[in-house]
Design a protein around this motif. Structure first.
Motif, mmCIF file in Angstrom:
data_model
loop_
_atom_site.group_PDB
_atom_site.id
_atom_site.type_symbol
_atom_site.label_atom_id
_atom_site.label_comp_id
_atom_site.label_asym_id
_atom_site.label_seq_id
_atom_site.Cartn_x
_atom_site.Cartn_y
_atom_site.Cartn_z
ATOM 1 N N PHE A 235 46.006 57.235 29.925
ATOM 2 C CA PHE A 235 46.523 55.894 29.724
ATOM 3 C C PHE A 235 47.123 55.397 31.024
ATOM 4 C CE2 PHE A 235 45.962 56.402 25.293
ATOM 5 C CZ PHE A 235 46.197 57.746 25.074
ATOM 6 N N GLY A 236 46.981 54.105 31.322
ATOM 7 C CA GLY A 236 47.491 53.613 32.588
ATOM 8 C C GLY A 236 47.793 52.135 32.547
ATOM 9 N N THR A 237 48.157 51.631 33.722
ATOM 10 C CA THR A 237 48.528 50.236 33.849
ATOM 11 C C THR A 237 47.321 49.329 33.754
ATOM 12 O OG1 THR A 237 50.343 50.937 35.270
ATOM 13 C CG2 THR A 237 49.752 48.606 35.314
ATOM 14 N N TYR A 238 46.169 49.795 34.281
ATOM 15 C CA TYR A 238 44.955 48.976 34.295
ATOM 16 C C TYR A 238 43.857 49.621 33.464
ATOM 17 C CZ TYR A 238 47.360 46.976 38.332
ATOM 18 O OH TYR A 238 48.285 46.404 39.147
ATOM 19 N N ASP A 239 42.942 48.759 32.989
ATOM 20 C CA ASP A 239 41.733 49.267 32.351
ATOM 21 C C ASP A 239 40.659 49.574 33.388
ATOM 22 O OD1 ASP A 239 42.423 46.896 29.820
ATOM 23 O OD2 ASP A 239 42.583 49.070 29.613
ATOM 24 N N VAL A 240 40.516 48.703 34.377
ATOM 25 C CA VAL A 240 39.403 48.818 35.326
ATOM 26 C C VAL A 240 39.901 48.618 36.756
ATOM 27 C CG1 VAL A 240 37.088 48.009 35.915
ATOM 28 C CG2 VAL A 240 37.913 47.782 33.573
ATOM 29 N N PHE A 241 39.399 49.482 37.666
ATOM 30 C CA PHE A 241 39.602 49.313 39.108
ATOM 31 C C PHE A 241 38.262 48.917 39.719
ATOM 32 C CE2 PHE A 241 41.706 50.085 43.123
ATOM 33 C CZ PHE A 241 40.660 50.367 43.971
ATOM 34 N N LEU A 242 38.269 47.852 40.519
ATOM 35 C CA LEU A 242 37.045 47.386 41.183
ATOM 36 C C LEU A 242 37.012 47.887 42.623
ATOM 37 C CD1 LEU A 242 36.473 43.664 40.109
ATOM 38 C CD2 LEU A 242 35.250 45.695 39.378
ATOM 39 N N SER A 243 35.948 48.589 42.981
ATOM 40 C CA SER A 243 35.733 49.019 44.360
ATOM 41 C C SER A 243 34.498 48.287 44.882
ATOM 42 C CB SER A 243 35.516 50.537 44.426
ATOM 43 O OG SER A 243 35.244 50.935 45.745
ATOM 44 N N PHE A 244 34.635 47.589 46.011
ATOM 45 C CA PHE A 244 33.539 46.764 46.525
ATOM 46 C C PHE A 244 33.727 46.515 48.022
ATOM 47 C CE2 PHE A 244 37.032 44.123 45.279
ATOM 48 C CZ PHE A 244 37.116 43.150 46.256
ATOM 49 N N ARG A 245 32.648 46.094 48.654
ATOM 50 C CA ARG A 245 32.685 45.715 50.077
ATOM 51 C C ARG A 245 32.872 44.217 50.137
ATOM 52 N NH1 ARG A 245 34.079 45.790 54.904
ATOM 53 N NH2 ARG A 245 32.729 46.562 56.588
ATOM 54 N N GLY A 246 34.032 43.801 50.650
ATOM 55 C CA GLY A 246 34.395 42.399 50.606
ATOM 56 C C GLY A 246 33.407 41.469 51.267
ATOM 57 N N GLU A 247 32.906 41.847 52.444
ATOM 58 C CA GLU A 247 32.020 40.933 53.164
ATOM 59 C C GLU A 247 30.688 40.745 52.454
ATOM 60 O OE1 GLU A 247 31.869 43.248 56.796
ATOM 61 O OE2 GLU A 247 29.726 43.627 56.471
ATOM 62 N N ASP A 248 30.310 41.680 51.576
ATOM 63 C CA ASP A 248 29.049 41.569 50.840
ATOM 64 C C ASP A 248 29.190 40.734 49.560
ATOM 65 O OD1 ASP A 248 27.811 44.952 51.512
ATOM 66 O OD2 ASP A 248 27.762 43.124 52.704
ATOM 67 N N THR A 249 30.241 40.995 48.791
ATOM 68 C CA THR A 249 30.262 40.458 47.411
ATOM 69 C C THR A 249 31.561 39.791 46.995
ATOM 70 O OG1 THR A 249 31.037 42.574 46.492
ATOM 71 C CG2 THR A 249 28.650 42.270 46.685
ATOM 72 N N ARG A 250 32.572 39.746 47.887
ATOM 73 C CA ARG A 250 33.883 39.271 47.440
ATOM 74 C C ARG A 250 33.822 37.875 46.823
ATOM 75 N NH1 ARG A 250 38.977 40.450 48.370
ATOM 76 N NH2 ARG A 250 38.532 41.890 50.067
ATOM 77 N N ASN A 251 33.190 36.939 47.483
ATOM 78 C CA ASN A 251 33.220 35.549 47.039
ATOM 79 C C ASN A 251 32.038 35.175 46.140
ATOM 80 O OD1 ASN A 251 35.611 34.960 48.499
ATOM 81 N ND2 ASN A 251 34.394 34.842 50.375
ATOM 82 N N ALA A 252 31.312 36.157 45.682
ATOM 83 C CA ALA A 252 30.169 35.858 44.818
ATOM 84 C C ALA A 252 30.178 36.789 43.613
ATOM 85 C CB ALA A 252 28.864 35.987 45.627
ATOM 86 N N PHE A 253 29.376 37.850 43.689
ATOM 87 C CA PHE A 253 29.191 38.720 42.528
ATOM 88 C C PHE A 253 30.494 39.350 42.046
ATOM 89 C CE2 PHE A 253 26.996 41.394 39.634
ATOM 90 C CZ PHE A 253 27.634 42.619 39.689
ATOM 91 N N THR A 254 31.284 39.938 42.970
ATOM 92 C CA THR A 254 32.507 40.630 42.556
ATOM 93 C C THR A 254 33.515 39.663 41.946
ATOM 94 O OG1 THR A 254 32.182 42.300 44.256
ATOM 95 C CG2 THR A 254 34.379 42.121 43.317
ATOM 96 N N ASP A 255 33.573 38.465 42.493
ATOM 97 C CA ASP A 255 34.494 37.471 41.939
ATOM 98 C C ASP A 255 34.095 37.113 40.515
ATOM 99 O OD1 ASP A 255 35.154 34.104 41.992
ATOM 100 O OD2 ASP A 255 36.734 35.546 42.419
ATOM 101 N N HIS A 256 32.789 36.947 40.280
ATOM 102 C CA HIS A 256 32.320 36.641 38.925
ATOM 103 C C HIS A 256 32.557 37.824 37.990
ATOM 104 C CE1 HIS A 256 29.342 33.740 41.059
ATOM 105 N NE2 HIS A 256 30.532 33.195 40.899
ATOM 106 N N LEU A 257 32.374 39.035 38.504
ATOM 107 C CA LEU A 257 32.600 40.229 37.698
ATOM 108 C C LEU A 257 34.071 40.343 37.294
ATOM 109 C CD1 LEU A 257 31.796 42.903 36.424
ATOM 110 C CD2 LEU A 257 31.990 43.975 38.686
#
Length: 1140
Positions: free
Chosen positions: A8-30
């Motif tokens: 059990f923890g504070t968050y359900d999900v941790f997102l790991s991603f490469r910002g320059e690839d997906t930050r303002n597109a796919f990861t943001d939508h996810l």
């Protein structure tokens, strides 16, 4: 445990991603999609140099998350930050079943696995690209590529592991990234299992206690697991953990808590039985007539259901038998018992069940440290600098979770080292070991001596009593309002949902031990005496002292306890009270005292003398300081206070069957509560009751002889002054009354008792159960009325013009009731009970359900052909309260201005739809209307078979013109086993349909139904007849009315009067039902708690208090329980008459 829900923890999900690839597109939508699904998601938004060391909050977020989504994009492996995150995520996966979902975003999983370009990494001169780091990162890349994940490649989305699959649907209406987002959310949501969010965040040590439990769950033949141990050791917490970790493997789940404290009387089991039956039978609310019949009902369900049940705090085997019976239980079911008894095996010696016993283990050092830190610092991690002090606490608590929580909460008040040293310096000085020492130290830390005295009074006399009742008694001497708050904040006291004062048995035992130690050998020298034997000895020997502040004796209980030993004397002397000058609390149940009462303490606040043996109140009894008198079940023939009692607020004389009159009640100027229920001989109450300005609760239940002379003060005065003098009444209802109980008084419309209550404007709660009137006057003047209970009024035919301020209405088993209307047509009741109202045809603003045989052809409009089938029979299902006992004749349901009916399988030309589909949905365009005709609405029909016990389905109509209705009818027909049924409906939506609109009609089935055909037809009316339609003809209805309370944020109308999440939470509906019906645009919390009036409303606090309207009465349970018992008795009698 092996299940991922053990972490059990504070968050359900941790997102790991490469910002320059997906930050303002796919990861943001996810991220947005995960949050919309109710998943607590962490992502790092900082644009920083990825060559720096990993930030501490990233490390902590990974450890405090239950799952991670790793978005592997083209440049992911160029970042040491990303690679270090990945390594930490996989380490967390090894340690505590942290779930990891890799997403291969336009990259090949084989490139990740083999570290081919662009995932080729190697040692270089940078300080981060060392040989050790690169080897770790390579291993992490290989491992994550071997995990089952999702791949986005070109326009395709597929599973990275061809040997493993998930059930996620693809849609031609979505692009590949949109579909990928939906699949990720579905997988995470299902893997984490949303039931687990209800577990407390401070669960410690559950994983190490699961081996024996797993064996019992999966391999043992024993149906029962008994978790035994001392109070506060975590038995209930472990039982809850077992349920929430394994609920997905069972058809139904139930947790019945605090059985020991909630079962003082045999009828107390009814409420527990109703909860257990509702949970294991699929969430349906049903009244249980009696304990014995409840046992039978539960036995029947347990024979067929695969259930997981917790029975918490079982005290004696009779409770087990009452709740479960004693017959066969489905072998796949599992039942957990928590108890403080260590010999529970004997309970099963004569039963067909087998029980495995499990001794509760206390926490080890590491677990204790985590729990202490959780309560002291709000985190499982101990703050630096507190190591030695924490070690001292752990030695002091010896692994008892309750002790750790109490002391941790105390230390949380000030996190300074100085405060900790000061507090801990007290530990271990002349104090007994273990839990007892901790509880006493918590007690000693109370800021005021009055807090300590209040705690001891509650521990000895008031556990399980209503908080407001106790406050009235103890406030003058112990500042109970603030004192109870202090005790609650220090974890020494808690409040139940129905406002009862609750104290952990260990805490109560500790408080009583403190009092006992005041004089271990001589009870007379203690401040409080609560044990029957000690109290009896004190009174018999006349050994009272000035130190005594409270004494309780129940002679019935003492007689039972001493069954094998005769008591010296049952008659005691009042002289024994002579030395008790400071006595404030006196409870003498069924005690006979002889002698003068002038020796009773003048400081007395509470006199509870159930079964008081004298015919009148002794004139020399000093009563000036009394706040509450409880003389229920007394032998009193008259109550006549000899002097003014300036402080008395509560007077309870219920069940005093010899009581004839009450005089001089004006001498109780502060009286707030007067209980006269079942005083069957009562014929006179002094007219000065009308002048009591503080009286807010009056109970004259069952006072049938009194009602012949009862009257309203203001109405009587008006009659007298007008010259027409009627018989002078002996009892007046004061204007101040807010809660009035007139149940079982044989009230009729032609009796002398006026039912208008015209001069009681403050009335909030009115109970008129089991009376003989056929109708009630207009109550629109009762602007404060919130609860009206008319259950078992068998002659009541109609309720007209009820005030819209009413929040709760109960009409259980009003079998003659046909119609209910309100001041305004909008239905606003938040609670409405109508089971057994078998002739109820109309509830304004809610529904009509009328046999077609009683309708005229003109009432049916274009469906008048249904008259040919009016004698056909179809059993209605859906709302059990509405359908059970009702005629099987074909009936028409009017709801949301939609009318519908169910028929057996028939062929009729009138049923041939204009548009038809052999599936559960169809689409068509709105044509231009024929000449001289106007489009009025749409007929929707479908043919079906019942295929399960729980039938849940929705009829949906949507158009390209933003029309979107989702309808679940209150009732529909069950054609019988393997038979085809037909559902017909008319929707008056012609005003919002335009020529050229594309219409989609769909029957969305969640469970229990198979659709074979659906169809739709447009309904027109001749222009010349538009204003000539009969009053009841539904063609005259222009639209669906005001549906604002049923509109979702997406703009759709969710026309449903039921909270289907109740069924989901007990495993009767799949978890994805909501998304299937509503879609992804609406969060599930929007319809959770949905009710008869649509979206859940926040209750006014003053109304919420009315839920337990008579809890301030000491002794009996809440009035609702009394009503339930009475109704159950009547139902049982009714069934017996039917059988006879």
């Amino acid at each position: 445990m092996s299940s991922p829900v053990a972490h059990f923890g504070t968050y359900d999900v941790f997102l790991s991603f490469r910002g320059e690839d997906t930050r303002n597109a796919f990861t943001d939508h996810l991220y947005e999609a995960l949050v919309q699904a109710g998943l607590r998601t962490f992502r790092d938004n900082d644009e920083i140099d990825r060559g720096e060391e990993l930030k501490p909050e990233i490390d902590r977020a990974i450890k405090e998350s239950r799952a991670s989504v790793v978005v592997l994009s083209e440049n992911y492996a160029t970042s040491t930050w990303c690679l270090e995150e990945l390594w930490l995520i996989l380490e967390q996966r090894k340690k505590c079943n942290h779930y990891v979902l890799p997403v291969f975003y336009h990259v090949d999983p084989s490139d990740v696995r083999k570290q081919s370009e662009p995932f080729k990494i190697k040692v270089n001169t940078s300080p981060r690209w060392t040989n050790d780091n690169v080897n770790r990162w390579k291993a992490a890349l290989t491992k994550v590529a071997d995990l089952t994940g999702l791949v986005l490649s070109g326009n395709d989305v597929y599973n990275s592991n061809r040997e493993e699959s998930w059930d996620y649907s693809s849609s031609v209406n979505h692009g590949p990234e949109t579909q990928l987002l939906k699949d990720i959310v579905d997988i995470i949501y299902n893997k984490l299992d949303c039931k687990q969010v209800y577990l407390p965040s401070n669960l410690i040590g559950m994983e190490t206690r699961d081996k024996e439990i797993n064996f019992w769950l999966k391999q043992s033949d024993a149906e029962f697991l008994a978790i035994c141990g001392m109070g506060g050791s975590g038995k209930t917490t472990l039982a809850r953990y077992i349920v929430y970790s394994n609920s997905q493997n069972f058809e139904s789940v139930s947790i019945v808590e605090d059985i020991g404290s909630r079962c003082k009387e045999p009828h107390d089991l009814l409420q527990l039985q109703e909860k257990l039956f509702r949970d294991i039978s699929g969430g349906k609310r049903r009244k249980i007539p009696s304990v014995s019949q409840g046992t039978i009902k539960i036995e029947e369900v347990l024979q067929v259901k695969k259930a997981l049940i917790v029975l918490d705090d079982i005290v004696e085997p009779s409770q087990l038998v009452a709740l479960l019976g004693s017959s066969y239980i489905n072998k796949q079911s599992k039942i957990i018992i928590t108890t403080r008894e260590n010999n529970i095996g004997k309970w099963f010696e004569s039963k067909p069940w087998r029980c495995q016993e499990c001794q509760m283990k206390l926490l080890d050092e590491n677990e204790s440290l985590q729990l202490l830190s959780q309560h002291a610092f709000g985190s499982k991690c101990l703050m630096e600098g507190y190591e030695e002090h924490a070690k001292q606490v752990l030695q002091y608590c010896e692994g008892n979770p309750l002790a750790l929580e109490v002391l941790g909460s105390l230390l949380a008040e000030d996190s300074s080292i100085l405060f900790w040293k000061s507090t801990l310096s007290l530990l271990g000085r002349d104090i007994d070991s273990g839990i007892k020492r901790v509880l006493i130290r918590s007690y000693n830390s109370l800021p005021h001596d009055s807090n300590k005295q209040l705690f001891l009074h509650i521990a000895c006399f008031f556990v399980g009593k209503d908080k407001d009742y106790v406050v009235k008694i103890l406030e003058p001497d112990y500042s109970a309002v603030s004192g109870i708050k202090t005790l609650t904040n220090r974890c020494l006291l808690s409040l139940s949902l129905n406002n009862k004062l609750m104290m952990h048995p260990l805490l109560q035992e500790m408080g009583r031990t403190i009092v006992h130690q005041e004089s271990p050998k001589d009870p007379a020298k203690r401040s409080r005496v609560w044990r029957n034997k000690d109290s009896y000895d004190v009174l018999r020997k006349g050994k009272g002292s000035e130190t005594l502040e409270g004494l309780a004796l129940d002679m019935k209980m003492l007689t039972e306890e001493k069954m094998n030993h005769s008591l010296t004397s049952l008659d005691l002397k009042t002289d024994s009270l002579k030395k008790m000058d400071h006595l404030k609390v006196l409870q003498l149940n069924f005690v006979h005292l002889t002698g003068s009462y002038e020796n009773v303490s003048e400081d007395l606040r509470w006199l509870c003398w159930i079964g008081f043996h004298k015919r009148i109140i002794p004139p020399n009894l000093l009563m000036e300081s009394l706040v509450a008198i409880d003389m229920s079940s007394s032998n009193l023939e008259a109550f006549n206070p000899p002097i003014v009692l300036p402080l008395l607020q509560i007077l309870n004389l219920k069940d005093s069957h010899n009581l004839l009159l009450i005089d001089n009640i004006f001498r109780l100027p502060k009286l707030e509560t007067l209980i006269l229920g079942n005083c069957k001989s009562l014929v006179h109450v002094c007219e000065t009751i009308g002048g009591l300005t503080s009286l807010v609760l009056l109970d004259i239940t069952g006072c049938k002889r009194l009602r012949k002379k009862v009257n309203l003060l203001a109405e009587t005065n008006a009659t007298t002054s007008g010259g027409g003098i009627t018989e002078q009444p002996s009892f007046f209802l004061p204007r101040s009354v807010q809660r009035l109980f007139l149940k079982d008084c044989n009230l009729k419309n032609n009796c002398s008792f006026p039912l208008s209550f015209s001069f009681q404007p403050l009335l909030q709660y009115l109970n008129l159960c089991n009376n003989l009137f056929e109708f009630l006057p207009d109550y629109s003047h009762l602007k404060n009325l919130r609860v009206l209970d008319l259950s078992l009024c068998s002659r009541l035919k109609s309720l007209l013009c009820l005030p819209n301020t009413l929040a709760e209405l109960y009409t259980y088993y009003c079998k003659s009731l046909e119609r209910i209307t309100f001041q305004s047509p909008r239905f606003t009741l938040q609670e409405f009970g109508y089971q057994g109202c078998i002739n109820l045809n109309e509830i304004e603003g809610f529904i009509k359900l009328i046999p077609i045989a009683t309708l005229k052809g003109t009432d049916l409009g274009h469906m008048k052909w249904l008259k040919e089938y009016q004698d056909h029979e179809v059993r209605l299902v859906g709302d059990d309260e509405l359908t059970i006992g009702r005629s099987w004749q074909v009936q028409m349901l009017y709801e949301f201005n939609i009318r519908s009916t169910s028929l057996p399988h028939i062929e009729d030309p009138n049923m041939r739809p204009e548009y038809i589909s052999k599936s559960s949905s169809l689409s068509f365009e709105v044509p231009f209307p024929p000449k001289n005709k106007t489009l009025k609405g749409l007929d929707v029909t479908f043919r079906y078979k019942i295929s399960g016990n729980e039938c849940v389905w929705f009829a949906k109509i949507s158009t390209t013109n933003d029309v979107d209705f989702i309808y679940n009818p209150k009732v529909f027909g069950d054609p019988g086993f393997d038979e085809v049924g037909v559902w017909l409906s008319y929707w008056p939506i012609g005003n919002i349909l335009n020529a050229g609109d594309k219409v989609n009609v769909c029957i969305d089935v969640i469970s229990g139904l198979e659709v074979y055909e659906c169809g739709a037809s447009f309904v027109y009316i001749n222009d010349g007849l538009r204003y000539e339609t009969p009053e009841n003809d539904m063609e005259g209805v222009e639209n669906l009315g005001n549906l604002s309370d049923f509109r979702l944020s997406s703009g759709s109308y969710y026309l449903c009067r039921r909270d289907f999440f109740e069924l989901m939470e007990v495993g009767r509906l799949p978890r994805g039902w909501f998304r299937n019906i509503i879609g992804d645009m609406v969060d599930h919390t929007e319809v959770r708690g949905w009710s008869n009036i649509g979206r859940p409303k926040k209750l006014n606090p003053s109304f919420t208090e009315l839920k337990y309207v008579s809890c301030i009465i000491h002794g009996p349970e809440s009035e609702q329980h009394v009503i339930t018992l009475f109704i159950d008795q009547q139902i049982t009698r009714y069934h017996h008459l039917q059988k006879g």
